[in-house]
Design a protein around this motif. Structure first.
Motif, PDB file in Angstrom:
ATOM      1  N   GLY A  70      94.368  18.999  59.207  1.00 35.06           N
ATOM      2  CA  GLY A  70      95.466  19.812  60.257  1.00 35.06           C
ATOM      3  C   GLY A  70      95.312  19.627  61.155  1.00 35.06           C
ATOM      4  N   ASN A  71      94.393  19.802  61.617  1.00 35.49           N
ATOM      5  CA  ASN A  71      93.687  20.901  62.612  1.00 35.49           C
ATOM      6  C   ASN A  71      94.219  19.221  63.706  1.00 35.49           C
ATOM      7  N   ALA A  72      93.272  18.909  63.239  1.00 36.85           N
ATOM      8  CA  ALA A  72      93.608  17.047  64.114  1.00 36.85           C
ATOM      9  C   ALA A  72      94.460  16.398  64.210  1.00 36.85           C
ATOM     10  N   LEU A  73      95.277  16.463  63.624  1.00 36.96           N
ATOM     11  CA  LEU A  73      97.164  15.932  63.435  1.00 36.96           C
ATOM     12  C   LEU A  73      97.650  17.845  64.761  1.00 36.96           C
ATOM     13  N   LYS A  74      97.508  18.618  64.598  1.00 36.47           N
ATOM     14  CA  LYS A  74      98.314  19.256  65.181  1.00 36.47           C
ATOM     15  C   LYS A  74      97.723  19.852  66.781  1.00 36.47           C
ATOM     16  N   PHE A  75      95.962  19.036  66.937  1.00 33.88           N
ATOM     17  CA  PHE A  75      96.194  18.575  68.380  1.00 33.88           C
ATOM     18  C   PHE A  75      96.130  17.511  69.214  1.00 33.88           C
ATOM     19  N   THR A  76      96.774  16.631  68.335  1.00 34.85           N
ATOM     20  CA  THR A  76      96.679  14.939  68.322  1.00 34.85           C
ATOM     21  C   THR A  76      98.269  14.693  69.018  1.00 34.85           C
ATOM     22  N   PRO A  77      98.178  14.541  70.145  1.00 40.46           N
ATOM     23  CA  PRO A  77      99.859  13.913  70.605  1.00 40.46           C
ATOM     24  C   PRO A  77     100.538  13.289  69.844  1.00 40.46           C
ATOM     25  N   PRO A  78     101.516  12.507  70.374  1.00 45.87           N
ATOM     26  CA  PRO A  78     102.057  11.734  69.639  1.00 45.87           C
ATOM     27  C   PRO A  78     101.914  10.010  69.947  1.00 45.87           C
ATOM     28  N   GLY A  79     101.186   8.883  69.134  1.00 44.39           N
ATOM     29  CA  GLY A  79     101.221   8.030  69.801  1.00 44.39           C
ATOM     30  C   GLY A  79     100.009   7.699  69.269  1.00 44.39           C
ATOM     31  N   GLY A  80      98.715   9.021  68.729  1.00 41.03           N
ATOM     32  CA  GLY A  80      97.998   9.253  68.701  1.00 41.03           C
ATOM     33  C   GLY A  80      97.122   8.899  67.327  1.00 41.03           C
ATOM     34  N   PHE A 130      81.140  12.880  56.179  1.00 43.09           N
ATOM     35  CA  PHE A 130      82.608  12.882  55.523  1.00 43.09           C
ATOM     36  C   PHE A 130      82.403  13.279  57.586  1.00 43.09           C
ATOM     37  N   GLY A 131      83.642  11.927  58.091  1.00 44.70           N
ATOM     38  CA  GLY A 131      84.014  13.033  59.045  1.00 44.70           C
ATOM     39  C   GLY A 131      85.421  12.346  59.642  1.00 44.70           C
ATOM     40  N   VAL A 132      85.751  13.718  60.311  1.00 44.46           N
ATOM     41  CA  VAL A 132      87.478  13.533  60.890  1.00 44.46           C
ATOM     42  C   VAL A 132      87.320  13.244  62.271  1.00 44.46           C
ATOM     43  N   PHE A 133      88.201  12.288  63.086  1.00 42.37           N
ATOM     44  CA  PHE A 133      88.051  12.178  64.593  1.00 42.37           C
ATOM     45  C   PHE A 133      89.521  12.025  64.928  1.00 42.37           C
ATOM     46  N   ASP A 134      89.980  12.474  66.100  1.00 45.72           N
ATOM     47  CA  ASP A 134      90.952  12.697  66.496  1.00 45.72           C
ATOM     48  C   ASP A 134      90.791  12.085  68.117  1.00 45.72           C
ATOM     49  N   THR A 135      92.527  11.722  68.560  1.00 51.67           N
ATOM     50  CA  THR A 135      92.306  11.283  69.751  1.00 51.67           C
ATOM     51  C   THR A 135      93.033  12.313  70.709  1.00 51.67           C
ATOM     52  N   GLY A 136      92.712  13.964  69.955  1.00 51.47           N
ATOM     53  CA  GLY A 136      93.287  14.722  70.453  1.00 51.47           C
ATOM     54  C   GLY A 136      92.666  15.329  72.542  1.00 51.47           C
ATOM     55  N   GLY A 161      99.047  28.070  73.122  1.00 49.52           N
ATOM     56  CA  GLY A 161     100.334  27.816  72.791  1.00 49.52           C
ATOM     57  C   GLY A 161     100.154  27.065  70.716  1.00 49.52           C
ATOM     58  N   LYS A 162      99.422  26.821  70.404  1.00 52.01           N
ATOM     59  CA  LYS A 162      98.603  25.935  69.819  1.00 52.01           C
ATOM     60  C   LYS A 162      98.838  26.536  68.357  1.00 52.01           C
ATOM     61  N   LYS A 163      99.686  27.511  67.715  1.00 52.80           N
ATOM     62  CA  LYS A 163      98.558  28.480  66.717  1.00 52.80           C
ATOM     63  C   LYS A 163      97.712  28.230  65.658  1.00 52.80           C
ATOM     64  N   GLY A 164      97.019  29.456  65.162  1.00 54.61           N
ATOM     65  CA  GLY A 164      96.050  29.347  63.841  1.00 54.61           C
ATOM     66  C   GLY A 164      95.708  30.614  64.586  1.00 54.61           C
ATOM     67  N   THR A 165      95.511  30.829  63.045  1.00 56.61           N
ATOM     68  CA  THR A 165      93.764  31.819  62.714  1.00 56.61           C
ATOM     69  C   THR A 165      92.726  32.287  63.060  1.00 56.61           C
ATOM     70  N   GLY A 166      92.403  30.947  63.269  1.00 53.49           N
ATOM     71  CA  GLY A 166      90.795  30.963  63.960  1.00 53.49           C
ATOM     72  C   GLY A 166      90.308  31.350  62.638  1.00 53.49           C
ATOM     73  N   LEU A 167      90.443  31.288  61.154  1.00 50.87           N
ATOM     74  CA  LEU A 167      89.276  31.194  60.541  1.00 50.87           C
ATOM     75  C   LEU A 167      89.391  30.246  59.661  1.00 50.87           C
TER      76      LEU A 167
END
Length: 467
Positions: free
Chosen positions: A355-365, A380-386, A407-413
């Motif tokens: 969810g974090n990876a999708l949140k911080f990855t721009p369109p086209g990534g 396990f590995g979760v990689f993003d192009t953010g 500007g990116k909201k999240g609980t930080g938890l």
């Protein structure tokens, strides 16, 4: 430091003196009030007791009168017994009243009432003695009206005068008590004024010395307001984080509404149910943090197919990634592995990281979930192009309430809880990131076959692990 020590000593001495004054004043006030109150209560009780005795005299006199008259008319032995009993109570009460410390005027009234009662009882006894020998009770009734009734009225008037005199004394006592209380209140107000002046002087002195502390108080108040605002923002963030799964549910529901194939409809319904279950874990976040901090966090491990984890992850985030125009891929060299984990908690970790990876990855990534075996563990590995994480913040990402991107909201938890979950499984979680080059999260979990000894030693079903 010397100036500060001198100031502290002066402050302690000043407040100690002020405290002693307050203690002395309070103690004095309490003792004076207690003494006055006790004296007033005792005096009031004495006055009221005397009035009660006189009222008992008046009541017993009425009983003597009414019972005697009834006996003369009817000759009932019960009425005669009541006359004798009332006389005894009258004599007993009169004796009690005479033993009290009465004023001369009041004692004269008591003696007068005693004489009136004696005259009345003497005449009544003569009539009572004549009753058994009388053939016509009407004769005795006429004698009663002529001889006894005037005496009864005299006795009643005497007792009324005695009651009136006692009420006057009670009112005088109340007035004296009121004067004493007013005088005591004046003295106490004077003491209070003196203490107030001392307090004002002491407070003014230290107010001048503590002027610099006002700025600290202002900063503390501002911090408190920020804390309240942060709390409110946190609640908004939690509500915001619920939008992703709600969006997925909405899209799935739209597909079901437009679909015509029954099997496909059933599959979409099952997918919606799984997504809704993930939403429940978002609400559980705050409770997880509490148990983690109290070191009471547990996981219930059991065999779990890796393929099931990958399938549910794809169902949860496939549609969300497509709506964000982000390519979501999975890579598993050995998808048939079986893990020894708490399935729901592992899905919670994957949900947070992807969810974090999708949140911080721009369109086209693109976002990739990779799984590979490393001995007794699966990595396990979760990689993003953010946009990545600044190097100075990499070590802080698993701290509670940490968030980096404005500007990116999240609980930080989420990452804080994810680390607690992985630690509870005996695994490890870490992050590698660089600004402008995306982020790579890794974590490890045990394989069921390799952990067979743990499974054999556990109870049937799940094995709890505590962190």
């Amino acid at each position: 430091m010397t100036t500060r020590s001198a100031f502290e000593r002066t402050a302690i001495a000043g407040f100690a003196i002020l405290t002693l004054l307050l203690v002395f004043g309070t103690t004095f006030s309490i003792r004076r009030f207690a003494t006055e109150a006790d004296a007033q209560v005792r005096a009031t009780r004495a006055e009221e007791a005397e009035i009660t005795r006189v009222e008992r005299l008046r009541w017993n006199a009425e009983l003597i009168f009414s019972s005697g008259r009834g006996y003369l008319l009817s000759g009932e032995p019960a009425l005669l017994a009541q006359v004798k009993e009332s006389r005894q109570r009258f004599d007993q009460t009169m004796a009690e009243l005479r033993r009290q410390h009465l004023s001369p005027a009041r004692r004269a009234l008591v003696d007068e009432a005693g004489r009136a009662a004696s005259s009345y009882i003497q005449v009544q006894q003569e009539l009572i003695d004549a009753r058994p020998h009388s053939d016509d009770p009407r004769v005795l009734a006429r004698r009663f009206e002529i001889e006894q009734l005037p005496l009864s009225r005299d006795l009643a008037r005497t007792l009324s005068r005695l009651v009136d005199d006692m009420m006057v004394g009670l009112n005088e006592h109340y007035e004296a008590t009121s004067v004493e209380r007013a005088a005591l209140a004046a003295r106490l107000y004077g003491l209070l004024a003196a203490l107030l002046l001392a307090a004002v002087g002491t407070g003014g002195y230290f107010a001048r010395r503590l002027g610099g502390s006002l700025e600290k108080e202002r900063v503390a108040l501002e911090t408190a307001h920020k804390a309240v605002a942060a709390r409110d923002e946190l609640m908004g963030i939690v509500a915001h984080d619920l939008r992703n799964p709600l969006g997925a549910i909405t899209m799935k529901a739209a597909l079901m509404r437009k679909g015509t194939d029954a099997d496909r409809t059933r599959q979409q319904a099952e997918s919606i149910e799984n997504i809704a279950m993930r939403m429940e874990y978002l609400i559980q976040t705050m409770l997880d943090v509490t148990t983690l901090e109290a070191r009471r966090f547990t996981v219930n491990v059991g065999p779990c197919a890796l393929a099931d984890l990958l399938r549910e992850t794809a169902e949860m985030f496939g549609t969300v990634a497509a709506s964000k125009q982000v390519r979501f891929e999975q890579s598993a060299k050995e998808p048939g592995l079986v893990l020894l984990v708490d399935r729901e908690r592992v899905l919670q970790v994957l949900s947070n990281l992807i969810g974090n990876a999708l949140k911080f990855t721009p369109p086209g990534g693109h976002v990739t979930l990779s799984v590979e075996r490393q001995g007794a563990m699966v990595q396990f590995g979760v990689f993003d192009t953010g946009s990545g994480i600044a190097s100075e913040n990499v070590a802080r990402v698993f701290e509670r309430f940490w968030t980096e991107t404005p500007g990116k909201k999240g609980t930080g938890l989420g990452l804080f809880i994810a680390k607690g979950i992985i630690d509870a499984h005996g695994g490890r979680i870490w992050v590698e990131s660089k600004l402008g080059h995306g982020t790579r999260f890794f974590f490890t979990l045990p394989i069921a076959e390799v952990a067979a000894e743990d499974v054999a030693s556990a109870q049937a079903g799940a094995t709890p692990h505590l962190v």
